[in-house]
Design a protein around this motif. Sequence first.
Motif, short mmCIF file in Angstrom:
data_model
loop_
_atom_site.label_atom_id
_atom_site.label_comp_id
_atom_site.label_asym_id
_atom_site.label_seq_id
_atom_site.Cartn_x
_atom_site.Cartn_y
_atom_site.Cartn_z
N LYS A 110 0.83 -1.21 0.00
CA LYS A 110 0.00 0.00 0.00
C LYS A 110 0.86 1.26 0.00
O LYS A 110 1.98 1.27 0.51
N PHE A 111 0.31 2.32 -0.58
CA PHE A 111 0.97 3.63 -0.62
C PHE A 111 0.32 4.56 0.40
O PHE A 111 -0.90 4.49 0.63
N PRO A 112 1.09 5.48 0.99
CA PRO A 112 0.50 6.47 1.91
C PRO A 112 -0.57 7.30 1.19
O PRO A 112 -0.51 7.51 -0.04
N ALA A 113 -1.51 7.79 1.96
CA ALA A 113 -2.64 8.53 1.39
C ALA A 113 -2.17 9.75 0.60
O ALA A 113 -2.73 10.07 -0.46
N GLU A 114 -1.15 10.47 1.11
CA GLU A 114 -0.70 11.68 0.41
C GLU A 114 -0.05 11.35 -0.94
O GLU A 114 -0.12 12.14 -1.88
N VAL A 115 0.55 10.17 -1.03
CA VAL A 115 1.15 9.74 -2.31
C VAL A 115 0.04 9.44 -3.32
O VAL A 115 0.11 9.86 -4.49
N LEU A 116 -0.99 8.74 -2.88
CA LEU A 116 -2.10 8.42 -3.77
C LEU A 116 -2.81 9.69 -4.23
O LEU A 116 -3.17 9.81 -5.41
N PRO A 122 9.06 16.79 -8.82
CA PRO A 122 10.32 16.66 -8.09
C PRO A 122 10.17 17.05 -6.63
O PRO A 122 9.57 18.08 -6.31
N GLU A 123 10.68 16.18 -5.74
CA GLU A 123 10.65 16.38 -4.30
C GLU A 123 9.23 16.37 -3.73
O GLU A 123 9.01 16.81 -2.60
N GLY A 124 8.28 15.86 -4.50
CA GLY A 124 6.92 15.71 -4.00
C GLY A 124 6.75 14.38 -3.30
O GLY A 124 7.70 13.61 -3.10
N ALA A 125 5.50 14.05 -2.97
CA ALA A 125 5.22 12.83 -2.22
C ALA A 125 5.49 11.57 -3.05
O ALA A 125 6.04 10.58 -2.55
N VAL A 126 5.09 11.60 -4.34
CA VAL A 126 5.33 10.44 -5.20
C VAL A 126 6.82 10.22 -5.41
O VAL A 126 7.32 9.09 -5.37
N ASP A 127 7.55 11.30 -5.61
CA ASP A 127 9.00 11.22 -5.78
C ASP A 127 9.66 10.61 -4.55
O ASP A 127 10.50 9.71 -4.65
N ALA A 128 9.30 11.09 -3.37
CA ALA A 128 9.91 10.60 -2.13
C ALA A 128 9.62 9.11 -1.93
O ALA A 128 10.51 8.34 -1.54
N GLU A 129 8.39 8.68 -2.21
CA GLU A 129 8.04 7.28 -2.04
C GLU A 129 8.77 6.41 -3.06
O GLU A 129 9.21 5.30 -2.74
N ALA A 130 8.90 6.91 -4.30
CA ALA A 130 9.62 6.16 -5.32
C ALA A 130 11.09 6.00 -4.95
O ALA A 130 11.68 4.94 -5.17
N ASP A 157 2.97 -13.54 -4.55
CA ASP A 157 1.57 -13.21 -4.29
C ASP A 157 1.22 -11.79 -4.73
O ASP A 157 0.32 -11.16 -4.20
N GLY A 158 1.96 -11.28 -5.71
CA GLY A 158 1.62 -9.99 -6.29
C GLY A 158 2.82 -9.06 -6.41
O GLY A 158 3.84 -9.25 -5.76
N ARG A 159 2.69 -8.05 -7.28
CA ARG A 159 3.76 -7.07 -7.46
C ARG A 159 3.72 -6.03 -6.35
O ARG A 159 2.67 -5.72 -5.80
N ILE A 160 4.89 -5.48 -6.04
CA ILE A 160 5.00 -4.35 -5.12
C ILE A 160 5.52 -3.20 -5.96
O ILE A 160 6.71 -3.07 -6.20
N PRO A 161 4.61 -2.35 -6.48
CA PRO A 161 5.00 -1.39 -7.52
C PRO A 161 5.82 -0.22 -7.01
O PRO A 161 5.75 0.17 -5.85
N LEU A 162 6.61 0.34 -7.93
CA LEU A 162 7.40 1.53 -7.65
C LEU A 162 6.50 2.75 -7.51
O LEU A 162 6.72 3.60 -6.65
N HIS A 163 5.50 2.86 -8.39
CA HIS A 163 4.58 4.00 -8.38
C HIS A 163 3.16 3.53 -8.10
O HIS A 163 2.82 2.37 -8.37
N PRO A 164 2.30 4.40 -7.59
CA PRO A 164 0.90 4.02 -7.38
C PRO A 164 0.27 3.52 -8.67
O PRO A 164 0.55 4.05 -9.76
N PRO A 165 -0.58 2.51 -8.60
CA PRO A 165 -1.21 1.95 -9.81
C PRO A 165 -1.95 2.98 -10.65
O PRO A 165 -2.06 2.80 -11.87
N ARG A 200 -2.67 6.16 -15.80
CA ARG A 200 -2.46 7.47 -16.42
C ARG A 200 -1.14 7.59 -17.18
O ARG A 200 -1.07 8.28 -18.19
N ALA A 201 -0.08 6.95 -16.69
CA ALA A 201 1.22 7.05 -17.37
C ALA A 201 1.53 5.84 -18.24
O ALA A 201 2.47 5.87 -19.04
N SER A 202 0.77 4.76 -18.09
CA SER A 202 1.02 3.53 -18.85
C SER A 202 0.58 3.69 -20.30
O SER A 202 -0.46 4.30 -20.59
N LEU A 203 1.36 3.13 -21.23
CA LEU A 203 1.07 3.28 -22.67
C LEU A 203 0.05 2.23 -23.12
O LEU A 203 0.30 1.41 -24.01
#
Length: 471
Positions: A33-39, A98-106, A117-125, A131-134
């Motif tokens: 799971k990701f922190p709420a501020e990251v999501l 840069p230097e935001g919540a997603v950056d810090a978690e990554a 039993d599943g992936r542990i992703p670098l970025h929120p799904p 949104r960023a997936s092609l």
Amino acid sequence: MPQRRSHVASSAEQTELASALAALRESLDAPLKFPAEVLAEADATDPTEPELDLREIPFATLDPAGSRDLDQAFHLERDGAGYTVRYAIADVPGFVEPEGAVDAEARRRGQTLYAADGRIPLHPPILSEDRASLLADVDRPALVWTFSLDAEGAVSAFRLERALIRSRAQLDYVSTQQSLDRGEEGPATLLPEIGALRIEQERRRGGASLNLPDEEVVRADDGTYAIERTTPLAVEEWNAQLSLMTGMAAASLMLDAGVGILRTMPRPDDDAFDTFRHQTEALGRPWTSGDYGEYLRTLDRNDPLTLPVLQAAAALFRGAGYVTFDGEAPRDAVQAAIAAPYAHATAPLRRLVDRWVLAICLAVSTGREIPSWARESLDELPGLMQESGRRASQLNAATINCVEAALMTPLVGTTIEATVIELRGDRASIQIANPAVTATAPVPAGSRPGDMVRLRVVRADIARGEIDFEV
């Protein structure tokens, strides 16, 4: 080396294995799971506006079936006697503040981890799988590399631009290989031709590809676990050549600019080559002439002794790391297996360092200032990637060990046959055919790589991932 899958069938062993895998993930501090501020930030951030519109170009993606985190899309076409290759990469730098919540978690995670039993992703799904997936049939911002290749597949020119694209097809390896084998037209029609030319370019450089069988723990819909070993398909090797070409182009841009981060690996020393030569002789597949990369390309993948040879060759592919530079290029900038300077630049959804490489390369290619956030934090990356690589290796090895112990549990007290892969003093790395398990065990005196030995299974501890044998 055909596809093989060995299942853990007993419900009791399944339950013990599931508990062991959950405990393993927790011990690595790798939260799903990701922190709420990251999501919240991932959901709200608007991507950087692309400057070009390339939606008329019919890009396609090529990944394992069912993938959602699609980093790359390609478009291949003839250009006179040569080719134009467009390789679009997910514009993660345009989404991450840069230097935001997603950056810090990554930065804390470093890379996507793959657990049974599943992936542990670098970025929120919401980013990595949406949104960023092609994904196909939706408009997406991307960083597009455009390569001009001559008739022999050598790169004559390239550039990197930020553009809006629209993938037309989500291909998978198995069905694409089958389609190519049938001679059908499609987005990947030119991939065998261009891939073969790039493999020849690799041979001329003195590069080497190990191409060991993939070993993956998979979980079926019914909850059962299995270890699946498959030899990479030809289409995977051709596709990998597009990524290698891009990584070499990224390295050249950064070296020309005097700032960046490279993926390096030292050339094996004479002792390592001598040891490998002796191992190939012991296996009856001697390396007698030519470069080691050329020798590896001659191996018959259907020969049962090819796997022990490739396992032995893995020792030649050690010591890979990252090196940063700003102002003066590193003394040894070459990745020895590729036989050229190289950078990780094609998987930003799943690997932290690629975001820095892409941001720097885009600035250099378009004649702009390198972003200060990327330049100022370069020196942090080797440590972050080393730590995440350690977690990934530990998770992968321990997961396989736990599943292999579960596979061997019903055989405790019985005698099995195994092939000796590599000698390690009075012990050896062994390969059991059924179930498909690789382990370390004592072997009879005088055993040599390639020999078949009989061993008794003494103990299998699922929680610890340990298997004990006796001769």
